[in-house]
Design a protein around this motif. Structure first.
Motif, PDB file in Angstrom:
ATOM      1  N   GLU A 199       3.075  24.282   0.910  1.00  0.00           N
ATOM      2  CA  GLU A 199       4.286  25.031   1.226  1.00  0.00           C
ATOM      3  C   GLU A 199       5.474  24.115   1.509  1.00  0.00           C
ATOM      4  OE1 GLU A 199       3.405  27.619   4.450  1.00  0.00           O
ATOM      5  OE2 GLU A 199       2.000  28.872   3.303  1.00  0.00           O
ATOM      6  N   ILE A 200       5.220  22.827   1.440  1.00  0.00           N
ATOM      7  CA  ILE A 200       6.280  21.861   1.761  1.00  0.00           C
ATOM      8  C   ILE A 200       6.922  21.341   0.473  1.00  0.00           C
ATOM      9  CG2 ILE A 200       6.809  19.657   2.860  1.00  0.00           C
ATOM     10  CD1 ILE A 200       4.385  20.094   4.668  1.00  0.00           C
ATOM     11  N   LEU A 201       8.228  21.396   0.451  1.00  0.00           N
ATOM     12  CA  LEU A 201       8.996  20.863  -0.675  1.00  0.00           C
ATOM     13  C   LEU A 201       9.590  19.528  -0.253  1.00  0.00           C
ATOM     14  CD1 LEU A 201       9.825  21.777  -3.558  1.00  0.00           C
ATOM     15  CD2 LEU A 201      11.997  22.500  -2.568  1.00  0.00           C
ATOM     16  N   ARG A 202       9.137  18.466  -0.888  1.00  0.00           N
ATOM     17  CA  ARG A 202       9.609  17.132  -0.538  1.00  0.00           C
ATOM     18  C   ARG A 202      10.569  16.616  -1.607  1.00  0.00           C
ATOM     19  NH1 ARG A 202       3.853  14.229   1.230  1.00  0.00           N
ATOM     20  NH2 ARG A 202       3.452  15.536   3.063  1.00  0.00           N
ATOM     21  N   HIS A 203      11.530  15.828  -1.153  1.00  0.00           N
ATOM     22  CA  HIS A 203      12.460  15.244  -2.121  1.00  0.00           C
ATOM     23  C   HIS A 203      12.868  13.848  -1.682  1.00  0.00           C
ATOM     24  CE1 HIS A 203      15.499  16.521   0.819  1.00  0.00           C
ATOM     25  NE2 HIS A 203      16.306  15.637   0.236  1.00  0.00           N
TER      26      HIS A 203
END
Length: 259
Positions: A199-203
């Motif tokens: 559920e984590i969006l990393r950038h």
């Protein structure tokens, strides 16, 4: 826009190395570009070549697979390590040298039938003077009837149209977005990497300064350092270059005029 913290070329590519093959479709390009490079080797009778700015080695491998003795040069040690791993896997030999373009004659003492500087590498030259030195170095490394191949993006078109988004690529669940920020005397090249982890969006964003090179400038400098026959093409497809429509500028340059 946003604040950018630029990094040096070596750090940029060392950090990028592990994802570079995915971002540039390495395996697909080995298949797609193989006939093109085999044709170049046969047409120009290339026996030895310098791959300047080799990255992880797609062009070095294509040349070596066509029977060329290849020396690959890059400023990033991690890129060269990956290149060596690819060469080992394919059971072919590629010599690697860690160096920047300004110091090539100090690190390499051979002469080559061809020098390849592909992948937009030249725009890392910080000044016009640096660019001229680099082109002169390529000249010094060519045999008397040698040929130089330079590929850069078509900055005449990019600058005139202020094209911000350069590419969006998805591979292995990651998105790689390459985009430009335009300044007065340079371009900020930004690479935004986005990855979904549950559920984590990393950038992550990396930024490096480029000095865009237009066709008129590089053609003038090539003549200044002694190249004689210069041809501008629309990439490896062999079509004539168009300032308004071409994506790439591929310049094919000889030391001497041939009959």
């Amino acid at each position: 826009m946003f604040n950018v913290n630029t990094i040096d070329v070596k750090t940029f590519y060392n950090t990028l190395a592990d994802e570079y093959d995915s971002m540039t479709s390495f395996k697909q390009r080995l298949i797609k570009e193989e006939p093109l490079f085999r044709s170049l080797v046969e047409k120009y009778r290339i026996k030895t070549a310098l791959d300047a700015g080799s990255g992880t080695g797609v062009h070095s491998l294509l040349l070596a697979q066509s029977g060329v003795e290849v020396t690959a040069v890059d400023v990033s040690q991690k890129m060269l390590q990956l290149l060596s791993a690819h060469a080992h896997e394919k059971k072919i030999k590629v010599k690697t040298v860690k160096a920047d373009f300004l110091n090539l004659p100090k690190k390499i003492h051979d002469k080559f039938d061809a020098v390849f500087c592909m992948g937009n590498s030249l725009v890392h030259a910080k000044t016009r003077r640096e660019l001229k030195i680099i082109l002169s170095n390529f000249h010094k490394l060519l045999s008397p009837y040698g040929i130089l191949f330079i590929q850069i993006l078509n900055y005449d078109r990019i600058i005139s149209k202020r094209e911000i988004i350069q590419s969006i690529k998805e591979s292995g669940g990651k998105y790689f977005i390459r985009f430009y920020g335009f300044a007065k005397d340079h371009i900020d090249f930004n690479l935004l990497t986005i990855e979904q982890k549950g559920e984590i969006l990393r950038h992550r964003i990396q930024t490096i300064k480029l000095r865009p090179i237009i066709q008129k400038e590089i053609l003038g400098l090539l003549k200044d350092v002694g190249f004689k026959k210069i041809e501008s093409l629309d990439g490896l497809n062999g079509n004539k270059f168009s300032i308004n429509t071409s994506r790439d500028l591929l310049i094919v340059i000889r030391l001497v005029e041939l009959d």
